[in-house]
Write a protein that holds these residues in place. Structure first.
Motif, PDB file in Angstrom:
ATOM      1  N   GLN A 123       6.229  18.130 -12.897  1.00  0.00           N
ATOM      2  CA  GLN A 123       5.699  17.361 -11.775  1.00  0.00           C
ATOM      3  C   GLN A 123       4.226  17.287 -11.772  1.00  0.00           C
ATOM      4  O   GLN A 123       3.695  18.375 -11.450  1.00  0.00           O
ATOM      5  CB  GLN A 123       6.174  17.889 -10.753  1.00  0.00           C
ATOM      6  CG  GLN A 123       6.469  17.100  -9.343  1.00  0.00           C
ATOM      7  CD  GLN A 123       7.314  15.966  -9.559  1.00  0.00           C
ATOM      8  OE1 GLN A 123       7.024  14.662  -9.675  1.00  0.00           O
ATOM      9  NE2 GLN A 123       8.655  16.324  -9.415  1.00  0.00           N
ATOM     10  N   ASN A 129       1.793  17.288  -4.416  1.00  0.00           N
ATOM     11  CA  ASN A 129       2.861  17.010  -5.304  1.00  0.00           C
ATOM     12  C   ASN A 129       2.726  17.240  -6.871  1.00  0.00           C
ATOM     13  O   ASN A 129       3.023  16.657  -7.901  1.00  0.00           O
ATOM     14  CB  ASN A 129       3.618  15.798  -5.177  1.00  0.00           C
ATOM     15  CG  ASN A 129       5.035  15.679  -5.801  1.00  0.00           C
ATOM     16  OD1 ASN A 129       5.655  16.455  -5.966  1.00  0.00           O
ATOM     17  ND2 ASN A 129       5.260  14.133  -6.089  1.00  0.00           N
ATOM     18  N   ARG A 181       8.755  20.693  -2.500  1.00  0.00           N
ATOM     19  CA  ARG A 181      10.268  20.592  -2.476  1.00  0.00           C
ATOM     20  C   ARG A 181      10.729  19.840  -1.255  1.00  0.00           C
ATOM     21  O   ARG A 181      11.987  18.918  -1.179  1.00  0.00           O
ATOM     22  CB  ARG A 181      11.008  21.797  -2.172  1.00  0.00           C
ATOM     23  CG  ARG A 181      10.506  22.570  -0.920  1.00  0.00           C
ATOM     24  CD  ARG A 181      11.685  23.782  -0.776  1.00  0.00           C
ATOM     25  NE  ARG A 181      11.301  24.728   0.190  1.00  0.00           N
ATOM     26  CZ  ARG A 181      11.952  25.607   0.551  1.00  0.00           C
ATOM     27  NH1 ARG A 181      13.140  25.905  -0.049  1.00  0.00           N
ATOM     28  NH2 ARG A 181      11.598  26.381   1.581  1.00  0.00           N
ATOM     29  N   PRO A 185      12.196  11.866  -3.094  1.00  0.00           N
ATOM     30  CA  PRO A 185      12.143  11.233  -4.482  1.00  0.00           C
ATOM     31  C   PRO A 185      11.249   9.969  -4.389  1.00  0.00           C
ATOM     32  O   PRO A 185      11.740   9.276  -3.326  1.00  0.00           O
ATOM     33  CB  PRO A 185      13.297  11.263  -5.091  1.00  0.00           C
ATOM     34  CG  PRO A 185      14.318  12.257  -4.469  1.00  0.00           C
ATOM     35  CD  PRO A 185      13.591  12.202  -2.822  1.00  0.00           C
ATOM     36  N   MET A 189       7.858  10.149 -10.173  1.00  0.00           N
ATOM     37  CA  MET A 189       7.996  11.408  -9.866  1.00  0.00           C
ATOM     38  C   MET A 189       8.733  12.036 -11.144  1.00  0.00           C
ATOM     39  O   MET A 189       9.746  11.232 -11.645  1.00  0.00           O
ATOM     40  CB  MET A 189       8.524  11.760  -8.558  1.00  0.00           C
ATOM     41  CG  MET A 189       7.554  11.484  -7.512  1.00  0.00           C
ATOM     42  SD  MET A 189       8.445  11.961  -5.855  1.00  0.00           S
ATOM     43  CE  MET A 189       8.545  13.605  -5.778  1.00  0.00           C
ATOM     44  N   GLU A 191      11.815  13.710 -12.677  1.00  0.00           N
ATOM     45  CA  GLU A 191      13.134  13.440 -12.075  1.00  0.00           C
ATOM     46  C   GLU A 191      14.368  13.609 -12.997  1.00  0.00           C
ATOM     47  O   GLU A 191      13.894  13.484 -14.249  1.00  0.00           O
ATOM     48  CB  GLU A 191      13.176  12.513 -11.254  1.00  0.00           C
ATOM     49  CG  GLU A 191      13.210  10.919 -12.205  1.00  0.00           C
ATOM     50  CD  GLU A 191      12.943  10.007 -10.971  1.00  0.00           C
ATOM     51  OE1 GLU A 191      12.870   9.901  -9.759  1.00  0.00           O
ATOM     52  OE2 GLU A 191      13.136   8.566 -11.726  1.00  0.00           O
ATOM     53  N   VAL A 197      19.279  10.273  -7.721  1.00  0.00           N
ATOM     54  CA  VAL A 197      18.194  10.873  -8.574  1.00  0.00           C
ATOM     55  C   VAL A 197      17.644  12.218  -7.682  1.00  0.00           C
ATOM     56  O   VAL A 197      17.625  12.020  -6.531  1.00  0.00           O
ATOM     57  CB  VAL A 197      17.170   9.827  -9.112  1.00  0.00           C
ATOM     58  CG1 VAL A 197      15.891  10.626  -9.597  1.00  0.00           C
ATOM     59  CG2 VAL A 197      17.726   8.711  -9.712  1.00  0.00           C
ATOM     60  N   ARG A 198      17.318  13.231  -8.477  1.00  0.00           N
ATOM     61  CA  ARG A 198      16.806  14.205  -7.767  1.00  0.00           C
ATOM     62  C   ARG A 198      15.558  14.832  -8.815  1.00  0.00           C
ATOM     63  O   ARG A 198      15.369  14.550 -10.060  1.00  0.00           O
ATOM     64  CB  ARG A 198      17.717  15.708  -8.037  1.00  0.00           C
ATOM     65  CG  ARG A 198      18.075  15.911  -9.140  1.00  0.00           C
ATOM     66  CD  ARG A 198      19.138  17.204  -9.167  1.00  0.00           C
ATOM     67  NE  ARG A 198      19.378  17.872 -10.255  1.00  0.00           N
ATOM     68  CZ  ARG A 198      20.594  17.470 -11.133  1.00  0.00           C
ATOM     69  NH1 ARG A 198      21.168  16.468 -10.273  1.00  0.00           N
ATOM     70  NH2 ARG A 198      20.928  17.939 -12.128  1.00  0.00           N
ATOM     71  N   THR A 199      14.327  15.141  -7.919  1.00  0.00           N
ATOM     72  CA  THR A 199      13.354  15.629  -8.306  1.00  0.00           C
ATOM     73  C   THR A 199      13.284  17.054  -9.062  1.00  0.00           C
ATOM     74  O   THR A 199      13.894  17.811  -8.667  1.00  0.00           O
ATOM     75  CB  THR A 199      12.136  15.457  -7.724  1.00  0.00           C
ATOM     76  OG1 THR A 199      12.295  16.138  -6.599  1.00  0.00           O
ATOM     77  CG2 THR A 199      11.665  14.093  -7.057  1.00  0.00           C
ATOM     78  N   SER A 250      14.370  23.515 -10.394  1.00  0.00           N
ATOM     79  CA  SER A 250      13.876  22.803  -9.215  1.00  0.00           C
ATOM     80  C   SER A 250      12.882  23.680  -8.511  1.00  0.00           C
ATOM     81  O   SER A 250      12.423  24.755  -8.964  1.00  0.00           O
ATOM     82  CB  SER A 250      15.083  22.686  -8.485  1.00  0.00           C
ATOM     83  OG  SER A 250      15.333  24.239  -7.997  1.00  0.00           O
TER      84      SER A 250
END
Length: 736
Positions: A123, A129, A181, A185, A189, A191, A197-199, A250
């Motif tokens: 990331q 971020n 966190r 999203p 980014m 992911e 979709v999750r980062t 994560s």
């Protein structure tokens, strides 16, 4: 011949049958061997695939552990390797590439995998971020006395703070994880290709044991490109077109892996220790002189001699004595008893003034004497050079005792006066009852004029009933008038409250801003005020505005107050309507009652000739006419009957006189009931005054002991040393 031929034939065929049986055995053996070879091959392939998958996952796990170790050393994640030289490339947009094993080795970490083997996605957004940036984004907590929140971060020395800048350690990375966190999203980014979709903080991809889809790229699916997405770790092979293995990390997983919250809490614990020591030094430096003055001021004698201003003075003494406890005791204990010292001050003034009279705060007087003694001991511990000769206060309660005795005497006199008034009014009621009875009997005697009965005797009772009924409706009307006035005032008042609370709900933000400005201005005025009366007025206004601010800051409580005001207004409106209905009924009944009284009055004073009896024997008739023009023959009772009616009910034919003999006892009984209620209040006043006097007298005769011990002052830890310990804890990554 036949026999020999047969034997010869069998002899010739035997060798053939032996050769056929050997061939079958060979074929069977070949089949068995082929089967065993196939089974062995399949078992080998299965074991090989299992071992390969295990090795692939071990490679991912080993690389993951290497990244965790790298962050522990470097304080951030590495950038990806773009050109496959093993070194991280942190150029703009470089978010996906290869695992930079050479860079990781330079940081003292053994990545343990081939440079060109694993894909690495990290990331790398903007601001908070980006997890490949190491900056000073976290600082230990600092207790803030300026009205801001407890979680206000320390400022750097460059911006006026006291904490060292550029302490770059794992808590800074934890701060970025915690902030990252919470970011939703968005395109670009790092992911996972999932729904939704999750980062990710980072992801590692192993290409498996070959090019599953045959496109010339060892990686399959979303793992083939160099963009910001990898496949979901949960994806399984489909038609042998995908055999990659993905490991996802994560933000929350990394927070747990690095034990971020316990780590930060451990450093914050040290920081709070520094804050306590700073507060102790500040209190010790700034308040020792005021503590000496406050200890002397805690001698309550001079303060409580002025009864007229006793409430204000006593509250001032309570505040001063509690300040001694909260500051000097806390300083003497190195700040470890901050909450306990504050609690002592609160408990010392737990009993509030009642009615603004000085001697009603007896518990506060005793508590402040004890607080003065405690403050003296604290002062001895806080400052070894303090002069303790005047620490023990001499409490002179004579003025308060005398004031309490005066109040008790006044209460006795007031009770006696009220008792005398009740006795007098009781006598008046008894006399009025006697006078009314006598007047009624006299009127009846006037009507009978020496006879034992007449045919108009019942008219006296009818007149009494009419007078009583008229009085009842008159009282009901008066009562309704008072209630209407009261409920109308209540409706007006609660309507105003409804409007006020409604405005507070609608304009809450603007009102809060204005209140904060007003309170700040009042605090500034209070700080420089020297006149006690003016200062008390400012403090009262400030407390009112503070209360309003508290309510505005609690929307639930504010709505509850609004709802309560609406309910009270509605109740007042209902009661007002009932009172108005009662008034209308009383007014409607009052007219007929007046007519009935007038009719009964006229029927008696203008009866004309009527029959008189002695027992059963009718004798000479009587006559009653208010003009006295009775005919000859009947006994003329006109003047006596009229005089008796006027004496009993008054001279008005339209309504009875409340002060005449018939209604006077009713009025006097109401006055007696009021006096009896006032007597009850006077008796309670006397009881309370006696109790207050006795408590003050006991306190005067038994003053609290004063035992000051001086075993040497306690010096707090130097602030510089405390800050040095905190800095080392921060640099070393906590105190775990």
């Amino acid at each position: 011949m036949l026999t020999n031929h047969s034997n010869a034939h069998r002899a010739r065929r035997a060798p053939g049958r032996s050769r056929g049986f050997g061939l079958v055995q060979v074929l069977l053996l070949i089949s068995v061997m082929a089967g065993l070879a196939t089974i062995g091959y399949l078992q080998w392939r299965e074991r090989s695939a299992v071992n390969t998958a295990r090795q692939e996952r071990q490679a991912l796990s080993q690389a993951d552990r290497a990244l965790i170790a790298y962050v522990t050393v470097a304080g951030s994640l590495p950038c990806p390797d773009i050109d496959r030289d093993g070194l991280q490339d942190c150029g703009a947009g470089n978010q996906s590439g290869w695992l930079p094993t050479v860079t990781m080795a330079l940081a003292g970490v053994d990545a343990g995998v081939d440079v060109g083997q694993l894909r690495y996605l990290v990331q790398r957004g903007t601001g908070a971020n980006s997890l490949t940036v190491l900056d000073d984004s976290w600082r230990p907590l600092e207790y803030d006395e300026t009205g801001r929140t407890f979680a206000t971060m320390r400022e750097t020395t460059a911006t006026g703070g006291t904490y060292t800048a550029n302490v770059l350690t794992l808590p800074d990375f934890c701060q970025r994880l915690d902030a990252g966190r919470a970011i939703a999203p968005a395109a670009g980014m790092a992911e996972v290709n999932s729904t939704p979709v999750r980062t990710v903080a980072y992801a590692l991809v192993h290409p498996g044991n070959g090019d599953a889809n045959g496109d010339g790229n060892l990686f399959d699916g979303a793992n083939t490109g160099s963009d910001s997405m990898v496949e979901d770790p949960g994806r399984r092979p489909v038609l042998a077109l995908y055999n990659d293995i993905v490991l996802e990390r994560s933000h929350a997983s990394l927070l747990s892996a690095f034990h971020c919250h316990p780590l930060i809490d451990s450093i914050n614990t040290m920081a709070l220790g520094v804050d306590v020591i700073e507060q102790v030094h500040g209190m010790r430096t700034d308040n020792i002189a005021s503590a000496k003055e406050a200890v002397a001021f805690a001698a309550l004698g001079a303060a409580i001699t002025a009864v007229e201003t006793g409430a204000l003075v006593l509250e001032t003494i309570s505040d001063a004595a509690n300040t001694v406890v909260d500051t000097v005791t806390c300083a003497a204990s190195l700040g470890l008893a901050v909450n306990a010292c504050a609690a002592i001050g609160i408990h010392a003034t737990a009993t509030a003034l009642s009615g603004g009279v000085i001697y009603l705060n007896i518990a506060s007087i005793a508590a402040n004497v004890v607080a003065a003694v405690m403050a003296g001991n604290a002062l001895a511990l806080a400052d070894g050079s303090a002069d303790l000769s005047a620490v023990c206060p001499t409490i002179d309660l004579s003025s308060s005792v005398n004031a309490a005795k005066t109040e008790w005497d006044n209460a006795i006199a007031a009770r006696q006066a009220k008792q005398a008034a009740v006795t007098s009014k009781t006598n008046d009621v008894n006399n009025a009852d006697t006078n009314r009875t006598n007047a009624i009997n006299l009127l009846i005697a006037y009507v009978r004029a020496g006879a034992t009965s007449t045919n108009i005797d019942d008219r006296v009772a009818t007149l009494q009933t009419a007078a009583t009924t008229w009085n009842d409706y008159t009282a009901a009307k008066t009562n309704a008038d008072y209630r209407i006035a009261d409920y109308q005032a209540a409706v007006t008042s609660w309507s105003g409250e409804v409007t006020s609370y409604g405005n507070m709900i609608t304009n809450r933000t603007a009102l809060l801003t204005q209140l904060n400005t007003d309170i700040a201005s009042l605090n500034a005025q209070i700080a420089v005020a020297t006149d006690p009366v003016a200062k008390a007025a400012l403090q009262k206004t400030m407390l009112e505005k503070t209360s309003q601010r508290t309510l505005l800051n609690d929307p639930v409580a504010l709505q509850a107050e609004y709802d309560k005001a609406v309910t009270e207004r509605n109740n007042a409106q209902t009661n007002l309507a009932t009172a108005q209905s009662d008034l209308a009924a009383a007014q409607a009944n009052l007219g007929p009652a007046a007519t009935a009284f007038q009719t009964a009055y006229n029927a008696l004073v203008d009866a004309g000739p009527y029959r008189r009896f002695n027992g059963a024997t009718e004798i000479q008739p009587g006559c009653s006419l208010s003009n006295g023009l009775c005919p000859l023959g009947p006994v003329n009772t006109s003047s006596n009957v009229l005089a008796g009616v006027v004496d009993l009910f008054g001279g008005s034919r339209t309504s009875p006189d409340p002060n005449a003999k018939f209604l006077l006892p009713i009025r006097l009984r109401k006055e007696l009931a009021i006096l009896q209620s006032e007597l009850t209040v006077a008796q309670k006043r006397e009881t309370d005054a006696q109790a207050i006097y006795q408590q003050l007298k006991t306190q005067q005769d038994n003053p609290p002991p004063c035992n000051i011990t001086n075993n040497g002052a306690v010096t707090p830890m130097p602030i510089e040393r405390a800050m040095e310990i905190l800095l080392r804890a921060d640099q070393k990554g906590g105190i775990r």
